[in-house]
Design an enzyme around this catalytic site. Structure first.
Site, PDB file in Angstrom:
ATOM      1  N   GLU A  68       0.843  -1.199   0.000  1.00 32.07           N
ATOM      2  CA  GLU A  68       0.000   0.000   0.000  1.00 32.07           C
ATOM      3  C   GLU A  68       0.879   1.249   0.000  1.00 32.07           C
ATOM      4  OE1 GLU A  68      -3.305   1.043  -0.154  1.00 32.07           O
ATOM      5  OE2 GLU A  68      -2.420   3.022   0.139  1.00 32.07           O
TER       6      GLU A  68
ATOM      7  N   TYR B  82     -28.580   8.458   5.076  1.00 36.88           N
ATOM      8  CA  TYR B  82     -28.959   7.248   5.803  1.00 36.88           C
ATOM      9  C   TYR B  82     -28.180   7.175   7.111  1.00 36.88           C
ATOM     10  CZ  TYR B  82     -24.898   5.671   2.999  1.00 36.88           C
ATOM     11  OH  TYR B  82     -23.683   5.574   2.370  1.00 36.88           O
TER      12      TYR B  82
ATOM     13  N   ASP C 189     -11.996  -0.808  -8.461  1.00 37.56           N
ATOM     14  CA  ASP C 189     -11.950   0.436  -9.226  1.00 37.56           C
ATOM     15  C   ASP C 189     -10.784   0.468 -10.215  1.00 37.56           C
ATOM     16  OD1 ASP C 189     -14.144   1.361  -7.897  1.00 37.56           O
ATOM     17  OD2 ASP C 189     -13.190   3.132  -7.038  1.00 37.56           O
TER      18      ASP C 189
HETATM   19  P1  FAD Z   1      -9.709   2.000  -3.510  1.00 42.47           P
HETATM   20  O1  FAD Z   1     -10.623   2.063  -2.360  1.00 42.47           O
HETATM   21  O2  FAD Z   1      -9.482   3.246  -4.301  1.00 42.47           O
HETATM   22  O3  FAD Z   1      -8.302   1.483  -2.955  1.00 42.47           O
HETATM   23  C1  FAD Z   1      -7.127   1.529  -3.725  1.00 42.47           C
HETATM   24  C2  FAD Z   1      -5.938   1.491  -2.770  1.00 42.47           C
HETATM   25  O4  FAD Z   1      -4.750   1.407  -3.559  1.00 42.47           O
HETATM   26  C3  FAD Z   1      -5.816   2.768  -1.929  1.00 42.47           C
HETATM   27  O5  FAD Z   1      -5.589   2.402  -0.582  1.00 42.47           O
HETATM   28  C4  FAD Z   1      -4.635   3.495  -2.541  1.00 42.47           C
HETATM   29  O6  FAD Z   1      -3.892   4.259  -1.602  1.00 42.47           O
HETATM   30  C5  FAD Z   1      -3.796   2.326  -3.053  1.00 42.47           C
HETATM   31  N1  FAD Z   1      -2.909   2.683  -4.161  1.00 42.47           N
HETATM   32  C6  FAD Z   1      -3.199   3.477  -5.226  1.00 42.47           C
HETATM   33  N2  FAD Z   1      -2.136   3.526  -6.059  1.00 42.47           N
HETATM   34  C7  FAD Z   1      -1.174   2.754  -5.509  1.00 42.47           C
HETATM   35  C8  FAD Z   1       0.144   2.380  -5.917  1.00 42.47           C
HETATM   36  N3  FAD Z   1       0.668   2.846  -7.058  1.00 42.47           N
HETATM   37  N4  FAD Z   1       0.871   1.558  -5.131  1.00 42.47           N
HETATM   38  C9  FAD Z   1       0.341   1.065  -3.964  1.00 42.47           C
HETATM   39  N5  FAD Z   1      -0.909   1.381  -3.541  1.00 42.47           N
HETATM   40  C10 FAD Z   1      -1.649   2.191  -4.299  1.00 42.47           C
HETATM   41  N6  FAD Z   1     -19.428   1.668  -3.142  1.00 42.47           N
HETATM   42  C11 FAD Z   1     -20.343   0.848  -2.566  1.00 42.47           C
HETATM   43  O7  FAD Z   1     -20.268  -0.394  -2.693  1.00 42.47           O
HETATM   44  N7  FAD Z   1     -21.383   1.393  -1.856  1.00 42.47           N
HETATM   45  C12 FAD Z   1     -21.537   2.744  -1.688  1.00 42.47           C
HETATM   46  O8  FAD Z   1     -22.474   3.194  -1.012  1.00 42.47           O
HETATM   47  C13 FAD Z   1     -20.586   3.613  -2.306  1.00 42.47           C
HETATM   48  N8  FAD Z   1     -20.723   4.958  -2.193  1.00 42.47           N
HETATM   49  C14 FAD Z   1     -19.811   5.768  -2.795  1.00 42.47           C
HETATM   50  C15 FAD Z   1     -20.001   7.158  -2.750  1.00 42.47           C
HETATM   51  C16 FAD Z   1     -19.110   8.002  -3.398  1.00 42.47           C
HETATM   52  C17 FAD Z   1     -19.358   9.498  -3.370  1.00 42.47           C
HETATM   53  C18 FAD Z   1     -17.974   7.460  -4.055  1.00 42.47           C
HETATM   54  C19 FAD Z   1     -16.964   8.364  -4.712  1.00 42.47           C
HETATM   55  C20 FAD Z   1     -17.782   6.073  -4.111  1.00 42.47           C
HETATM   56  C21 FAD Z   1     -18.703   5.218  -3.506  1.00 42.47           C
HETATM   57  N9  FAD Z   1     -18.585   3.827  -3.579  1.00 42.47           N
HETATM   58  C22 FAD Z   1     -19.508   3.016  -3.026  1.00 42.47           C
HETATM   59  C23 FAD Z   1     -17.472   3.232  -4.343  1.00 42.47           C
HETATM   60  C24 FAD Z   1     -16.400   2.659  -3.488  1.00 42.47           C
HETATM   61  O9  FAD Z   1     -15.946   3.586  -2.507  1.00 42.47           O
HETATM   62  C25 FAD Z   1     -15.216   2.225  -4.369  1.00 42.47           C
HETATM   63  O10 FAD Z   1     -15.699   1.630  -5.550  1.00 42.47           O
HETATM   64  C26 FAD Z   1     -14.396   1.195  -3.648  1.00 42.47           C
HETATM   65  O11 FAD Z   1     -13.917   1.728  -2.440  1.00 42.47           O
HETATM   66  C27 FAD Z   1     -13.216   0.759  -4.532  1.00 42.47           C
HETATM   67  O12 FAD Z   1     -12.369  -0.067  -3.790  1.00 42.47           O
HETATM   68  P2  FAD Z   1     -10.965  -0.478  -4.366  1.00 42.47           P
HETATM   69  O13 FAD Z   1     -10.340  -1.322  -3.296  1.00 42.47           O
HETATM   70  O14 FAD Z   1     -11.096  -1.032  -5.736  1.00 42.47           O
HETATM   71  O15 FAD Z   1     -10.146   0.889  -4.563  1.00 42.47           O
END
Ligand code: FAD
Length: 396
Positions: free
Chosen positions: A30, A211, A289
Site C-alpha cells: 500500500e 442514511y 476500481d
Molecule cells: P480503492 O478504495 O481506491 O483502494 C485503492 C488502494 O490502492 C488505496 O488504498 C490506494 O492508496 C492504493 N494505491 C493506489 N495507487 C497505488 C500504488 N501505485 N501503489 C500502492 N498502492 C496504491 N461503493 C459501494 O459499494 N457502496 C456505496 O455506497 C458507495 N458509495 C460511494 C459514494 C461516493 C461518493 C464514491 C466516490 C464512491 C462510492 N462507492 C460506493 C465506491 C467505493 O468507494 C469504491 O468503488 C471502492 O472503495 C473501490 O475499492 P478499491 O479497493 O477497488 O479501490
C-alpha cells in the site's frame, strides 16, 4: 504461490483474505501510511455482504453495520414520497443476507485487522511504480525497490498504476458530477429525517442521499450536483458549508436544515471509465476500481470489488500451478460482463435521478410510485440481478 496485491482498499484487503483462505501467500503493498483512514458512509448490499460473511467477518460486520428498513425516493422540492422498496427483513428473506450501511473507516479497519490477525504481510509506504512480467513470475517495481511474486493483483483504485502498465495510459473520464460527502450527528438532523431508512431526494440535475450509520448515532449525507468546474478526486478536498447550501437552496426546508448541520463537506469529482477490453495477462490481473470504476448511483463500487475478490481466489484455486493465465482469463470472462452492466446501469440511474424535463420526471415518478405501491414484489425483483447475485454459491 506468492501473490503481490497492490492496494489496501476494500478490494485489495478482501482479496488478500480470500487468497489466503484459498491457500495462497498474498502480500499487500500500500502506498499510503493508513494512519488516518478517512471517508464517510458506504452502503453494502447483500451481494457484497455475502462475501464478507464468507470471509469470516459476519459478527464484525453486524457490530459496525446499520440495517436500513427501506429505501425511499422523495421529490426534492415538495418532499412527496415517490416510491419505496423494503430492505431490512425483506432483503434478508429474499437474498439470504442483510443490507448494511457502515462507516467506511470502520469497514476498512474490520478488513485490515483480519488481514493482520491472519498473518498476511501488509506493507505501507510501498508505492508500486510498474512491473515486468516474465514467463514464471512478475517483478513488481516499488518506489523503494523491487519485489518478485508469482502473480500480481492490481487493486490500486481508479488511477491504477498496474492497469496503466498492463494496458497503457488513459485518463478516467469526468462524469460531470460532483459529490459532497459528510457525516453529521443524528441529533443534529431534523426529526422528520431521523428514520432508519435510506432516503434519496431527486431533483433536476441533482440528488441527495442520506442514511443512518453504525448504531444510528450518525447520518451519512451524499449530495450530487452536476457541474463542470471541479475535477479533483480526494477524500481530503473540503468544500464550504455555504457552497453546499447554495447548491440546494431551493430544496425542501428539512433538507436545507440537514445541510445546515454539515460542518465540513468533502468534495469529490465523480469519474468512471468505459468497460476495459481486458483485465489480465498471464500473471497480472486487476480488481475493483482499478478495472471498473463506476459512478456511485447504485452504491456498488465496493460491492463489485468484494465480488471480484472472491471470484479471483476461487478461480485461481482450480488453476494449473505453472500456468495461472487460464484462471485469470476465466476470472475476467466471468467478471467483465457483470461489472460492465453495473457500470452502465449506474450511469443510467444517475440520468433517471437527475431528469430535467418536467414531463419525463412525472412519468418516472408515476412508474416508480405505481410499481412500489401496486406491485411491490415486482419493484423488488428489479434488483434481483444485482443484489441476488451470489458469487459465493456460484464458485463455492
Ligand atoms: P480503492 O478504495 O481506491 O483502494 C485503492 C488502494 O490502492 C488505496 O488504498 C490506494 O492508496 C492504493 N494505491 C493506489 N495507487 C497505488 C500504488 N501505485 N501503489 C500502492 N498502492 C496504491 N461503493 C459501494 O459499494 N457502496 C456505496 O455506497 C458507495 N458509495 C460511494 C459514494 C461516493 C461518493 C464514491 C466516490 C464512491 C462510492 N462507492 C460506493 C465506491 C467505493 O468507494 C469504491 O468503488 C471502492 O472503495 C473501490 O475499492 P478499491 O479497493 O477497488 O479501490
Amino acid at each position: 504461490m506468492d501473490v503481490a496485491v497492490v492496494g489496501a482498499g476494500i478490494g485489495g484487503l478482501a482479496a488478500a483474505l480470500a487468497l489466503a483462505e484459498a491457500g495462497f501467500a498474498p502480500r499487500v503493498l500500500e502506498a499510503r501510511d493508513l494512519a488516518g483512514e478517512t471517508g464517510a458512509g458506504i452502503q453494502l448490499s447483500p451481494n457484497g455482504v455475502r462475501v464478507l460473511h464468507a470471509l469470516g467477518l459476519r459478527e464484525g460486520l453486524a457490530a459496525i453495520g446499520h440495517r436500513p428498513e427501506a429505501i425511499q425516493l422523495r421529490d426534492a422540492r415538495s418532499g412527496r414520497l415517490i416510491a419505496f422498496r423494503p430492505l431490512g427483513r425483506s432483503s434478508e428473506e429474499r437474498y439470504g443476507a442483510p443490507y448494511y450501511d457502515v462507516h467506511r473507516p470502520a469497514l476498512f479497519h474490520l478488513l485490515r485487522d483480519a488481514v493482520v490477525e491472519r498473518g498476511i504481510p501488509l506493507e505501507t509506504g510501498a508505492r508500486c511504480t510498474g512491473f515486468e512480467e516474465h514467463a514464471d513470475g512478475v517483478r513488481v517495481q516499488l518506489a523503494t525497490g523491487t519485489l518478485d511474486a508469482a502473480l500480481l493483483l492490481g487493486a490500486d483504485g481508479i488511477h491504477s498504476r498496474v492497469r496503466e502498465t498492463l494496458l497503457g495510459a488513459d485518463d478516467a473520464r469526468f462524469t460531470g458530477n460532483v459529490a459532497y460527502r459528510a457525516v453529521v450527528p443524528a441529533d443534529a438532523v431534523p426529526a422528520s429525517l431521523r428514520r432508519p431508512v435510506v432516503t434519496a431526494w431527486l431533483g433536476p440535475a441533482r440528488h441527495l442521499v442520506h442514511y443512518p450509520l453504525g448504531d444510528g448515532g450518525d447520518v451519512n449525507v451524499v449530495a450530487v450536483v452536476e457541474r463542470d468546474d471541479w475535477r479533483e478526486e480526494s477524500w481530503t478536498a473540503a468544500a464550504t458549508p455555504a457552497e453546499l447550501a447554495d447548491a440546494f437552496r431551493d430544496w425542501h426546508p428539512a433538507l436545507r436544515e440537514l445541510l445546515a448541520a454539515v460542518d465540513t463537506p468533502w468534495k469529490w469529482a465523480l469519474h468512471d471509465r468505459p468497460p476495459l477490453p481486458r483485465w489480465s495477462s498471464d500473471r497480472v490481473t486487476l480488481l475493483g476500481d482499478a478495472c471498473h470504476p463506476m459512478v456511485p448511483f447504485l452504491a456498488q463500487g465496493a460491492c463489485m470489488a468484494l465480488e471480484d475478490a472472491w471470484a479471483l481466489a476461487r478461480l485461481l484455486e482450480d488453476r494449473d500451478e505453472d500456468a495461472p493465465g487460464a484462471a485469470l482469463d476465466r476470472y475476467q470472462r466471468l467478471r467483465r460482463p457483470r461489472t460492465a452492466r453495473v457500470q452502465r446501469e449506474a450511469r443510467a440511474q444517475g440520468e433517471r435521478f437527475h431528469e430535467r424535463a418536467r414531463l419525463k420526471r412525472l412519468a418516472r415518478d408515476l412508474e416508480l410510485g405505481l410499481g412500489s405501491r401496486l406491485a411491490p414484489e415486482l419493484a423488488m425483483a428489479r434488483y434481483d440481478w444485482l443484489h441476488g447475485y451470489d458469487v459465493v454459491a456460484r464458485l463455492g
